[in-house]
Structures are given as C-alpha cells and as structure tokens.
Design a protein around this motif. Structure first.
Motif, short mmCIF file in Angstrom:
data_model
loop_
_atom_site.label_atom_id
_atom_site.label_comp_id
_atom_site.label_asym_id
_atom_site.label_seq_id
_atom_site.Cartn_x
_atom_site.Cartn_y
_atom_site.Cartn_z
N ARG A 47 0.82 -1.21 0.00
CA ARG A 47 0.00 0.00 0.00
C ARG A 47 0.86 1.27 0.00
O ARG A 47 0.58 2.20 -0.74
CB ARG A 47 -0.93 -0.01 1.22
CG ARG A 47 -2.27 0.59 0.91
CD ARG A 47 -3.29 0.35 2.01
NE ARG A 47 -2.97 -0.77 2.88
CZ ARG A 47 -3.35 -0.83 4.15
NH1 ARG A 47 -4.04 0.16 4.69
NH2 ARG A 47 -3.05 -1.87 4.89
N VAL A 48 1.87 1.32 0.87
CA VAL A 48 2.66 2.55 0.95
C VAL A 48 3.79 2.58 -0.07
O VAL A 48 4.24 3.66 -0.45
CB VAL A 48 3.24 2.78 2.37
CG1 VAL A 48 2.11 2.98 3.37
CG2 VAL A 48 4.14 1.65 2.80
N GLY A 49 4.25 1.40 -0.49
CA GLY A 49 5.24 1.34 -1.58
C GLY A 49 6.59 1.94 -1.25
O GLY A 49 7.33 2.33 -2.16
N THR A 50 6.91 2.05 0.03
CA THR A 50 8.20 2.62 0.41
C THR A 50 9.30 1.55 0.37
O THR A 50 9.06 0.41 0.77
CB THR A 50 8.12 3.20 1.83
OG1 THR A 50 7.01 4.08 1.89
CG2 THR A 50 9.37 3.95 2.21
N THR A 51 10.48 1.93 -0.11
CA THR A 51 11.61 1.01 -0.09
C THR A 51 11.82 0.52 1.34
O THR A 51 11.89 1.32 2.27
CB THR A 51 12.89 1.72 -0.56
OG1 THR A 51 12.60 2.34 -1.81
CG2 THR A 51 14.04 0.75 -0.71
N THR A 52 11.92 -0.79 1.50
CA THR A 52 11.98 -1.36 2.84
C THR A 52 13.14 -2.34 2.94
O THR A 52 13.34 -3.15 2.05
CB THR A 52 10.66 -2.09 3.16
OG1 THR A 52 9.59 -1.16 3.07
CG2 THR A 52 10.68 -2.70 4.55
N ILE A 53 13.88 -2.23 4.03
CA ILE A 53 14.91 -3.24 4.32
C ILE A 53 14.51 -3.93 5.61
O ILE A 53 14.22 -3.28 6.61
CB ILE A 53 16.31 -2.62 4.43
CG1 ILE A 53 16.69 -1.97 3.11
CG2 ILE A 53 17.32 -3.69 4.81
CD1 ILE A 53 18.03 -1.28 3.13
N TYR A 54 14.48 -5.24 5.55
CA TYR A 54 13.91 -6.03 6.63
C TYR A 54 14.96 -7.04 7.08
O TYR A 54 15.47 -7.81 6.25
CB TYR A 54 12.67 -6.73 6.09
CG TYR A 54 11.86 -7.52 7.09
CD1 TYR A 54 10.69 -7.00 7.62
CD2 TYR A 54 12.25 -8.80 7.47
CE1 TYR A 54 9.93 -7.73 8.51
CE2 TYR A 54 11.50 -9.52 8.37
CZ TYR A 54 10.34 -8.99 8.89
OH TYR A 54 9.59 -9.71 9.77
N VAL A 55 15.28 -7.04 8.36
CA VAL A 55 16.28 -7.97 8.87
C VAL A 55 15.59 -9.12 9.59
O VAL A 55 14.69 -8.90 10.40
CB VAL A 55 17.23 -7.25 9.85
CG1 VAL A 55 18.02 -8.25 10.68
CG2 VAL A 55 18.17 -6.35 9.10
N THR A 56 16.00 -10.34 9.29
CA THR A 56 15.43 -11.47 10.00
C THR A 56 16.39 -12.66 9.97
O THR A 56 17.28 -12.73 9.14
CB THR A 56 14.08 -11.89 9.40
OG1 THR A 56 13.51 -12.93 10.20
CG2 THR A 56 14.24 -12.39 7.98
N HIS A 57 16.21 -13.55 10.94
CA HIS A 57 16.96 -14.81 10.88
C HIS A 57 16.02 -15.94 10.49
O HIS A 57 16.42 -17.09 10.42
CB HIS A 57 17.62 -15.10 12.22
CG HIS A 57 16.63 -15.32 13.32
ND1 HIS A 57 16.20 -14.30 14.13
CD2 HIS A 57 15.96 -16.40 13.72
CE1 HIS A 57 15.30 -14.76 14.97
NE2 HIS A 57 15.13 -16.04 14.75
N ASP A 58 14.75 -15.57 10.24
CA ASP A 58 13.72 -16.56 9.97
C ASP A 58 13.53 -16.70 8.47
O ASP A 58 13.06 -15.79 7.80
CB ASP A 58 12.43 -16.08 10.65
CG ASP A 58 11.29 -17.07 10.46
OD1 ASP A 58 11.35 -17.89 9.53
OD2 ASP A 58 10.33 -17.00 11.26
N GLN A 59 13.91 -17.86 7.94
CA GLN A 59 13.87 -18.02 6.48
C GLN A 59 12.45 -17.99 5.94
O GLN A 59 12.23 -17.59 4.80
CB GLN A 59 14.57 -19.30 6.06
CG GLN A 59 14.17 -20.48 6.90
CD GLN A 59 14.67 -21.77 6.28
OE1 GLN A 59 14.44 -22.03 5.12
NE2 GLN A 59 15.37 -22.55 7.07
N ILE A 60 11.48 -18.39 6.78
CA ILE A 60 10.09 -18.37 6.29
C ILE A 60 9.64 -16.93 6.06
O ILE A 60 9.05 -16.60 5.03
CB ILE A 60 9.16 -19.09 7.29
CG1 ILE A 60 9.59 -20.55 7.41
CG2 ILE A 60 7.72 -18.97 6.86
CD1 ILE A 60 8.86 -21.33 8.47
N GLU A 61 9.98 -16.05 7.03
CA GLU A 61 9.67 -14.63 6.84
C GLU A 61 10.34 -14.10 5.58
O GLU A 61 9.73 -13.39 4.78
CB GLU A 61 10.18 -13.82 8.04
CG GLU A 61 9.22 -13.78 9.19
CD GLU A 61 9.83 -13.08 10.41
OE1 GLU A 61 10.71 -12.21 10.25
OE2 GLU A 61 9.41 -13.41 11.53
N ALA A 62 11.60 -14.45 5.42
CA ALA A 62 12.35 -13.94 4.27
C ALA A 62 11.72 -14.42 2.96
O ALA A 62 11.51 -13.63 2.04
CB ALA A 62 13.80 -14.39 4.36
#
Lengths: 283, 347
Positions: free
Chosen positions: B184-199
C-alpha cells in the motif's frame, strides 16, 4: 482445586490486612508521638503515672512558641531549605550527566570507573574532615552556609552517580536509537527521553540529598559556628538541649515541622518510586 | 521514495579481528522489499544499523536516494526504523509516541492530529491513542511502532526483526499484514530477519549474509532453487539441502526432490536408501536414511515426502529412491561455490 483456593482466600486477605495494619501503625507512630509530645505540658510529660498516649492535662502551645519565638528555628529552616536546594541542584547537575556517560558511552571502562566512584563513598566522613576544613578555609567559607554547600556534594554525588547509573542502564538503548532516528540528537534524546523515564531515580536522588542536608551533623557543626547560619540538624540539638535539660516538647515540634514536608513530598510520588517505570517499553 | 546503496561497506569492531560486516555492495530497487537473512552473528543487524546511522562504518559509503549519507546523523537520513523490541516510549501515550517524530522534527503542531490519525487508521489502532504502551498487547505494540515509523512519510523503512517478539500464530498474520502494508505505501523497505520463512514469504529479494559477507542476493526462488554456495544451500530450507560427497564436488539436492523411484519422471539418478527413521509431521513426512550401496554408501540423506504418499518402508528397510537430474546442484568442494553440472559416475 477450586474449593481449596476459595477456602484459602479469606485467610490471605486477613493476613494482608494484619500486615498492612502493623506496618501502618509502625510507620505512623513516630509522627503521632512527635505530635502528642509537642503539645503536652511538661509536667504531664514527666509524670510516669500518666498514660503517655493521651493528653492528661490541657494541651499547650508553649513548646511551639518557645521554638518559634526564642530560638532561630525559622531561620534554620530557611537555611536548611536553601542549602538543601543548592546541594540538590549541584548534585543533579553533575551526577545526572556523569551517570549517563558512565552508563552508556565509555564501554567497559564505564563500569570500573563507576565502581571506583562508589568506593569514594565508603571513605568515612571523619577521615575527610581535615582536608575538607583546609579547602573550606582556603575558599574563605568558614562560618558560612556555603561551606556545607561546597562540602556535601562530595559525598552526595558519588552515591547519586551510582544510583542513577543503575537507572540509566535499565533503559534499553534501543529507545535512544529510536529517538535519534525519529529526529533528536543524542543530547536531546537524553533530555527528552532518558530524564523523564528515569524520573523516579532522579526523585530518589533529590530526596536522598535533601534529607542528608537536613540531618548531617559533623560538618555542619564544625564549619559553621554562628547560630544564624546553622541548619536544623545542628541548631535544634544545640539550642534545645541545654546541659542536661532537654526541651522535649520543642525538640519534637522541631522534628515534626522539619519532617512533615519531606514525608508529604515522598508520599506524593510514592507510586512513581514503586512502579516499574520502563514496563511496556520493550517486548 | 528512494533507493539505498552501499559501497564496500565494512565494520570492524575490534581492530585485528574479522569485521562484523565486510565489503558489502548492495543496491535496492525503488520501492523494493529487501530482506537481510542470516544466522545470528552474520552481521545483518550491524549492516542495518550502519544504514540507519546508528553505527559508524569503518570503511565504505552509504547512499540513500543518490545522496551520500555515510557520516550524517540518523535524523538527517530521511529514514524510519522499527526495532526488535519496538522501543516505544514508555512514559508517553500512543498518540504522543506516534507524533514524537513530528515534534522532534519541528512539524507544525496543527498538522500533528491529522497525520497521527492517518497513520493510526492505516494500522487500525485508532481507538488506542490514549493508552500507554504497557497497556497494549504485543501485536498492538508492533502496530504502534509501525505507525510511528510511517507518520512522517520516510523515504526508506528499516525493520529489525519486528516479528520476533510475537507468538507463532500472530506472526503469520503480522507477516501478511506487513506485506500488504508495504504494497500500500510502496516505500523502499529493508527487513532484517533470521527466519527463512519470513524472508521467503515477504522479500522481493533476499540478501543472505554469513560471517559479515554477502553470500547471495536474489529472489526467494533464486536463493532457494539455485543457491550460490553450500552455506546458502544448507541455511535455507528445512530440512536443508542434502550434500553428497562426489570426488572434488559436492552434489546437492533438496529433500523434497529425493522421492521414491516410481514418482520421479525423466532423466534421474537412482539412489538406494536404507531408512533409519521417519518423522510424521502432519502434512509431510521426513525420512532419515543412509545411502545403501555403491561408492556413496553410508552417507546421510534426508527425504521429504508428501503425507499423501504411503511410504510403507520401516526402519532398516532398503528402498529405491531417485532424484531428477535437473534438480541436482553442484558445489566445488574447496571453495564451496556453485559449479557447473557434470556427469556423475554414480555406480
């Protein structure tokens, strides 16, 4: 398990009430005792046949009149309030930034330095007494209220730094990171975030420091000799204990007047002291 | 909106030791949802914190929207960040938490109410504005943190494991909500996770990090199907890719591609297995086995079978399995990097 738990409930409540009552009586007793003694006639007070908890003779205002009229008590009260305020301000001004710096910015050296600072608090005041009097005389502050304003922070600051360090460390650094991303500088984050969140710690420092000024005896006695410059901690015992004559009524009145404001102030913020103030910040 | 670029970005905490982040070169696309994925200690959070300006890089450059921001303070980078702990201000109401960035950046006060209500409405927390953070549930706190991030319309969103404090059930729905929110907002997003399912579920592209190095950048399908090295191959997928020793190469195949011979069509490599254990996991079955014969005997492999297929095999049984040749991947044994396909001398 239901009936058992239900059966246990009333005894638990009774126990709570008993505990609460015992502590209330215990804590209120000194105040009640001071109040009764302040208004009791001396002959009533010294008669061992009388019930000490009641007025057996007419209450009297003579002790309060003696305290306010014939001693410099109002002056001492003002002196104490002034010195207390100054010492609190100096302590906060130095201890708050120092504690924050030690808690956050200097890594593992911060901790060691913190311990070193705390150790200075363990040096008995009587040892520091001679060097302190040299300092006071070099500064030309003998017999002035400023002598104790200069000396007291030397032991209030180390203690306060230690206390505040613990408070600042309990604030997750992610909060400050968030504030800096949200648009503040580190200093602004310190002022607008860290200080309000550590309000209870700062309040503890204020009360600790102020009470110390009202009760400290040794330094106040040695550095200040004029009656008009004394604080209540020294003035009251010196002028209301004459030889072996104790002016109990006036002594108690003095204690009551001096301690009530602090007790009221403390009670106003009681929930702030108790509440785990950072609960809800994280997780 | 803007793209984020890092050039040879390096962070060394203790001089002389290996860096936490080493020579990272990345370029996001406009409006992309990029995921940094790696085990703990892989440098993903350090990398994010350098982009946010909370950590000073030892070397390299960071550009946001074409502007060099390497040495700018976090507040001057036009970013918003959601922290793992949410980092809500405990002494402020939800309203004041959300309006905090507006106040901090000197947005005129009359505009606050409208913006806060817009952000709160977007996340469905309009009724919570008067509450304090401690009166909120985990999911509500997460939404407040998101609302606070979006309220001043940043050019880039940085999210540091924002779902790790939620329970498993809530996490799945929060994942979906976050993706929808990003769309919806379309903003460039960087997301950190150790969870491969989330990734896998959320990322347009995944950056796989290990020991401070970027191992692979690609779409979820690319990193899963065509891993660049053995680390990516075994880090992604559960159970991980089977790696079988074959001379100077390692042969890799996913457990779900190791199937009973009768189910595999086309050119395939046959593998005889001796089953050592079976796990019934509801929708699927995990078969632990040793290769039974030939030069690969006694190497351990894992197969994942759909629950609809009746295995029939019990412990100790020898069964014929196979992997379609197009599902085989080859890795150089010394460099552990992907190499070209080659003919196998299976027998």
């Amino acid at each position: 398990m239901g009936p058992v738990a239900g059966g246990r409930r009333p005894p638990v409540r009774i126990f709570r009430w008993v505990a609460l009552s015992v502590f209330s009586v215990l804590l209120a007793f000194p105040f009640v005792w001071m109040a009764i003694t302040s208004f009791k006639q001396t002959s009533d007070l010294y008669d061992v046949e009388n019930n000490p908890f009641l007025f057996n003779e007419m209450p009297t205002l003579e002790h309060v009149e003696l305290l306010l009229g014939e001693t410099l008590f109002p002056r001492w009260l003002l002196n104490t309030a002034f010195a207390g305020t100054m010492v609190v301000l100096i302590t906060l001004l130095l201890a708050v930034p120092a504690a924050y710096a030690l808690a956050r910015l200097t890594g593992r050296w911060g901790e060691r330095l913190g311990i070193a600072i705390f150790l200075t608090y363990l040096i008995p005041p009587t040892l520091l007494f001679i060097p302190m009097s040299r300092v006071v005389s070099i500064l030309g502050l003998q017999d002035s209220l400023w002598s104790i304003i200069v000396v007291y922070p030397t032991f209030t600051i180390p203690f306060s730094i230690w206390l505040l360090m613990a408070f600042f460390k309990s604030i997750p650094s992610e909060l400050e990171d968030a504030a800096m991303v949200d648009g503040l500088t580190r200093f602004q984050a310190f002022l607008r975030l860290v200080i309000p969140i550590s309000f209870s710690g700062i309040l503890t420092v204020v009360i600790f420091t102020f009470t110390l000024v009202t009760q400290e005896f040794v330094y106040a006695l040695t550095f200040i000799s004029s009656a008009s410059n004394q604080t209540i901690g020294v003035g009251v015992p010196i002028y209301l204990v004459r030889g072996d004559v104790y002016y109990w009524g006036s002594l108690m009145a003095a204690c009551l007047i001096a301690s009530l404001p602090i007790a009221v102030f403390y009670n106003l913020f009681l929930d702030r002291f108790i509440a785990g103030f950072t609960v809800g910040a994280v997780k | 909106m803007a793209v984020v670029e890092t050039k040879d970005l390096t962070k060394v905490f203790t001089p002389g030791e290996r860096g936490a982040v080493n020579d990272v070169n990345l370029l996001t696309r406009e409006g992309e949802f990029m995921v940094f994925l790696g085990p703990s200690g892989s440098g993903k959070t350090t990398l994010l914190r350098m982009i946010a300006g909370l950590e000073d890089p030892t070397a390299g450059e960071i550009l946001i929207g074409g502007r060099v921001v390497t040495h700018l303070a976090p507040r001057d980078r036009g970013i918003a960040m959601v922290f793992q702990s949410y980092a809500l201000y405990p002494h402020l109401s939800v309203y004041k938490n959300i309006s905090f960035p507006l106040r901090a950046q000197g947005v005129p006060k009359e505009e606050h109410r409208g913006k806060v209500e817009w952000a709160a409405g977007l996340l469905g927390i309009g009724e919570l504005l008067e509450r304090k953070p401690r009166e909120l549930s985990g999911g509500e706190r997460q939404r407040v943190a998101l609302a606070r991030a979006i309220v001043r319309e940043p050019t880039v969103f940085l999210l540091d494991e924002p779902l790790s404090n939620l329970d498993a059930k809530l996490r799945a729905s929060a994942r979906e909500e976050l993706t929808e929110f990003h769309d919806r907002v379309g903003t460039t997003t960087i997301y950190v996770t150790h969870d491969q399912i989330e990734a896998m579920a959320m990322g347009d592209r995944i950056v796989v990090l290990h020991e401070g190095f970027v191992r692979q950048v690609g779409s979820p399908r690319e990193v899963y199907d065509d891993p660049a090295d053995t680390f990516v191959a075994t880090f992604l997928g559960s159970p991980p890719m089977n790696l079988v020793d074959h001379g100077d190469v390692l042969v890799g195949f996913r457990p779900e591609h190791l199937l009973p011979r009768s189910l595999v069509e086309g050119q395939a490599v046959e593998i005889g297995l001796r089953v050592t254990g079976i796990e019934y996991l509801g929708s699927e079955r995990i078969l632990y086995a040793l290769i039974d014969r030939d030069r690969f005997a006694e190497q351990r492999v894992v197969a994942k079978l759909p629950a609809t297929y009746d295995v029939g095999a019990a412990g100790g049984d020898a069964v014929d399995f196979a992997v379609a040749e197009r599902h085989l991947r080859f890795f150089d044994k010394t460099s552990e990097k992907r190499t070209g396909a080659r003919a196998l001398e299976w027998a």
